[in-house]
Scaffold this motif. Structure first.
Motif, PDB file in Angstrom:
ATOM      1  N   SER A  16     -34.111   6.327  61.373  1.00  0.00           N
ATOM      2  CA  SER A  16     -34.515   5.417  60.710  1.00  0.00           C
ATOM      3  C   SER A  16     -34.125   6.455  59.162  1.00  0.00           C
ATOM      4  N   PRO A  17     -33.810   5.211  58.255  1.00  0.00           N
ATOM      5  CA  PRO A  17     -33.862   5.409  57.117  1.00  0.00           C
ATOM      6  C   PRO A  17     -34.802   5.355  56.137  1.00  0.00           C
ATOM      7  N   LEU A  18     -35.919   4.855  56.586  1.00  0.00           N
ATOM      8  CA  LEU A  18     -36.975   5.695  56.214  1.00  0.00           C
ATOM      9  C   LEU A  18     -38.121   6.163  55.972  1.00  0.00           C
ATOM     10  N   ALA A  19     -36.796   7.485  57.140  1.00  0.00           N
ATOM     11  CA  ALA A  19     -38.066   7.777  57.846  1.00  0.00           C
ATOM     12  C   ALA A  19     -38.600   9.016  57.044  1.00  0.00           C
ATOM     13  N   ALA A  20     -38.054   9.505  56.035  1.00  0.00           N
ATOM     14  CA  ALA A  20     -38.927  10.046  54.197  1.00  0.00           C
ATOM     15  C   ALA A  20     -39.896   9.450  54.446  1.00  0.00           C
ATOM     16  N   CYS A  21     -39.837   8.227  53.669  1.00  0.00           N
ATOM     17  CA  CYS A  21     -41.075   7.430  53.413  1.00  0.00           C
ATOM     18  C   CYS A  21     -42.289   7.618  54.348  1.00  0.00           C
ATOM     19  N   ASN A  22     -42.180   7.801  55.377  1.00  0.00           N
ATOM     20  CA  ASN A  22     -43.356   7.379  56.071  1.00  0.00           C
ATOM     21  C   ASN A  22     -43.726   9.046  56.717  1.00  0.00           C
ATOM     22  N   HIS A  23     -43.389   9.688  55.798  1.00  0.00           N
ATOM     23  CA  HIS A  23     -43.811  11.303  56.147  1.00  0.00           C
ATOM     24  C   HIS A  23     -44.078  11.749  54.615  1.00  0.00           C
ATOM     25  N   TRP A  24     -43.267  11.605  53.880  1.00  0.00           N
ATOM     26  CA  TRP A  24     -43.864  11.726  52.309  1.00  0.00           C
ATOM     27  C   TRP A  24     -44.348  11.457  51.461  1.00  0.00           C
ATOM     28  N   LEU A  25     -44.318   9.584  51.013  1.00  0.00           N
ATOM     29  CA  LEU A  25     -45.432   8.859  50.790  1.00  0.00           C
ATOM     30  C   LEU A  25     -46.608   9.014  50.993  1.00  0.00           C
ATOM     31  N   THR A  26     -47.550   9.428  50.480  1.00  0.00           N
ATOM     32  CA  THR A  26     -48.585  10.035  51.288  1.00  0.00           C
ATOM     33  C   THR A  26     -49.408   9.697  49.953  1.00  0.00           C
ATOM     34  N   GLU A  27     -49.217   9.124  49.112  1.00  0.00           N
ATOM     35  CA  GLU A  27     -50.074   9.468  47.921  1.00  0.00           C
ATOM     36  C   GLU A  27     -50.952   8.401  47.731  1.00  0.00           C
ATOM     37  N   LEU A  28     -50.284   7.143  47.928  1.00  0.00           N
ATOM     38  CA  LEU A  28     -51.174   6.044  47.668  1.00  0.00           C
ATOM     39  C   LEU A  28     -51.707   5.616  49.064  1.00  0.00           C
ATOM     40  N   PRO A  29     -52.734   5.147  49.121  1.00  0.00           N
ATOM     41  CA  PRO A  29     -53.391   4.125  50.654  1.00  0.00           C
ATOM     42  C   PRO A  29     -52.401   3.345  51.363  1.00  0.00           C
ATOM     43  N   LEU A  30     -50.963   3.268  51.281  1.00  0.00           N
ATOM     44  CA  LEU A  30     -50.563   2.291  52.369  1.00  0.00           C
ATOM     45  C   LEU A  30     -49.986   3.033  53.349  1.00  0.00           C
ATOM     46  N   GLY A  31     -50.434   4.228  53.686  1.00  0.00           N
ATOM     47  CA  GLY A  31     -49.900   4.483  55.648  1.00  0.00           C
ATOM     48  C   GLY A  31     -50.875   4.017  56.451  1.00  0.00           C
ATOM     49  N   ALA A  32     -50.118   3.671  57.197  1.00  0.00           N
ATOM     50  CA  ALA A  32     -51.038   3.523  58.141  1.00  0.00           C
ATOM     51  C   ALA A  32     -52.448   4.428  59.483  1.00  0.00           C
ATOM     52  N   TRP A  33     -52.216   6.095  58.870  1.00  0.00           N
ATOM     53  CA  TRP A  33     -52.886   6.330  58.897  1.00  0.00           C
ATOM     54  C   TRP A  33     -53.534   7.804  58.261  1.00  0.00           C
ATOM     55  N   GLY A  34     -54.450   7.394  57.221  1.00  0.00           N
ATOM     56  CA  GLY A  34     -54.849   8.159  56.926  1.00  0.00           C
ATOM     57  C   GLY A  34     -56.146   9.413  57.205  1.00  0.00           C
ATOM     58  N   VAL A  35     -56.448  10.809  55.330  1.00  0.00           N
ATOM     59  CA  VAL A  35     -57.905  10.670  55.640  1.00  0.00           C
ATOM     60  C   VAL A  35     -58.411  10.926  54.607  1.00  0.00           C
ATOM     61  N   PHE A  36     -59.327  10.742  54.552  1.00  0.00           N
ATOM     62  CA  PHE A  36     -60.417  11.486  53.104  1.00  0.00           C
ATOM     63  C   PHE A  36     -60.854  12.349  53.576  1.00  0.00           C
ATOM     64  N   ARG A  37     -60.980  13.232  52.861  1.00  0.00           N
ATOM     65  CA  ARG A  37     -61.542  14.769  52.796  1.00  0.00           C
ATOM     66  C   ARG A  37     -62.739  14.585  51.669  1.00  0.00           C
ATOM     67  N   CYS A  38     -63.633  15.640  52.189  1.00  0.00           N
ATOM     68  CA  CYS A  38     -64.903  15.131  50.950  1.00  0.00           C
ATOM     69  C   CYS A  38     -65.344  16.817  51.262  1.00  0.00           C
ATOM     70  N   PHE A  39     -65.173  17.280  49.822  1.00  0.00           N
ATOM     71  CA  PHE A  39     -66.007  18.223  49.192  1.00  0.00           C
ATOM     72  C   PHE A  39     -67.630  17.644  49.577  1.00  0.00           C
ATOM     73  N   LEU A  40     -68.386  18.642  50.016  1.00  0.00           N
ATOM     74  CA  LEU A  40     -70.568  18.490  49.853  1.00  0.00           C
ATOM     75  C   LEU A  40     -70.459  19.122  48.454  1.00  0.00           C
ATOM     76  N   GLY A  41     -69.867  20.781  48.476  1.00  0.00           N
ATOM     77  CA  GLY A  41     -70.735  21.522  47.457  1.00  0.00           C
ATOM     78  C   GLY A  41     -71.397  22.775  48.912  1.00  0.00           C
ATOM     79  N   GLY A  42     -71.661  24.068  48.439  1.00  0.00           N
ATOM     80  CA  GLY A  42     -72.250  25.303  48.788  1.00  0.00           C
ATOM     81  C   GLY A  42     -70.714  26.238  49.090  1.00  0.00           C
ATOM     82  N   GLY A  43     -70.803  27.174  50.118  1.00  0.00           N
ATOM     83  CA  GLY A  43     -69.791  27.881  50.125  1.00  0.00           C
ATOM     84  C   GLY A  43     -69.575  28.267  48.678  1.00  0.00           C
ATOM     85  N   GLY A  44     -70.518  29.358  47.852  1.00  0.00           N
ATOM     86  CA  GLY A  44     -69.710  30.165  45.972  1.00  0.00           C
ATOM     87  C   GLY A  44     -69.506  31.032  46.730  1.00  0.00           C
ATOM     88  N   SER A  45     -68.720  32.518  45.500  1.00  0.00           N
ATOM     89  CA  SER A  45     -68.143  33.365  45.793  1.00  0.00           C
ATOM     90  C   SER A  45     -69.425  34.048  46.803  1.00  0.00           C
TER      91      SER A  45
END
Length: 290
Positions: free
Chosen positions: A213-242
């Motif tokens: 597809s001509p839009l294959a790159a958009c499907n793989h690399w347009l990741t910063e906005l919440p526009l994609g069909a499959w998403g992930v939220f990553r959350c830090f909870l604290g802990g795990g110091g040096s």
């Protein structure tokens, strides 16, 4: 990083084949090679997104729980990223396949809204949302079990692909919620914007989910906005110091209660008897040492 191979018809954390088009599983009908190509493209996009999303998580002597692992398509990949990997899956047949893929991981029977492990048992928890109605309880359980952070993956019905699927009277490959609902559920748990980040893939309509597809790159690399069909939220909870590597090892062993967890009765721990000192030495692609 070379990503482990997975069956063309699988997608992480579903317990079976994703469905494209009018409900027909891709890769199950040899007369539909487009379905197979689409499923492979989707799986590659998901691996790419998770590799980027979890890059910020320290993984030396860090234990990760993969919740709703399905048939274990992600387990060799997560192990290759450096995590000590265990998993939870409700379906017995899927658990058997996950164990075959990663024999050293503990594959536990359970649901995402009732995880069979103690509080703060893992450094990181990766939750694949399967039932949108259980979003709140599933996130609460992931928060209870995770000591340092959690991530949740989901199909986004408010994406462009989701809108086009509704107009075509078809559906996304898995049960769908929305980016806003996931963010709202995290905020109700007290995980605010300063501790979360979100990424997504597959931003274009489903008929563009293939390498040609001509839009294959958009499907793989347009990741910063919440526009994609499959998403992930990553959350830090604290802990795990040096701390020193020795303290990491000792702290992880005491904190996670390895003896108690490995001694859990069936079916809470159905597969796997992993020693603490060896990190999944036999958990490469297809269960072989990489």
């Amino acid at each position: 990083m070379k990503r482990p191979a997975a069956d063309a018809h699988e997608t992480p954390g579903t317990g079976g084949a994703p469905h494209f088009g009018k409900g027909r599983p891709p890769g199950h009908d040899p007369s539909r090679p487009a379905d197979v190509a689409m499923a492979r493209f989707v799986l590659e996009a998901q691996f790419h997104l998770l590799e980027r999303a979890l890059a910020a998580w320290p993984r030396r002597d860090a234990a990760l729980l993969d919740v709703n692992c399905g048939t274990g398509a992600l387990l060799p990949f997560l192990w290759a990223c450096g995590f000590e990997v265990d998993a939870v899956e409700e379906d017995a047949a899927a658990r058997a396949r996950a164990h075959a893929r990663c024999p050293s991981a503990a594959i536990m029977a359970g649901r995402d809204d009732g995880l069979p492990v103690e509080d703060d048992a893992y450094d990181w928890v990766l939750l694949h949302l399967q039932e949108p109605r259980r979003l709140g309880p599933a996130l609460a359980e992931a928060r209870r079990v995770a000591r340092r952070g959690l991530a949740v993956t989901f199909w986004n019905r408010h994406s462009l692909a989701g809108l086009c699927a509704r107009l075509a009277r078809t559906h996304l490959p898995g049960p769908a919620t929305s980016w806003w609902e996931v963010r709202g559920a995290l905020r109700r748990l007290g995980i605010g914007p300063g501790r979360t980040a979100s990424l997504s893939v597959l931003a274009a309509p489903m008929n563009t989910w293939r390498k040609a597809s001509p839009l294959a790159a958009c499907n793989h690399w347009l990741t910063e906005l919440p526009l994609g069909a499959w998403g992930v939220f990553r959350c830090f909870l604290g802990g795990g110091g040096s701390v020193t590597p020795l303290a990491l090892r000792l702290g992880a062993r005491l904190r996670r209660g390895m003896d108690e967890r490995l001694g859990a009765p069936e079916p809470a721990l159905e597969y796997g008897r992993k020693s603490f000192s060896a990190r999944a030495g036999d958990c490469g692609p297809e269960g072989r040492t990489p």
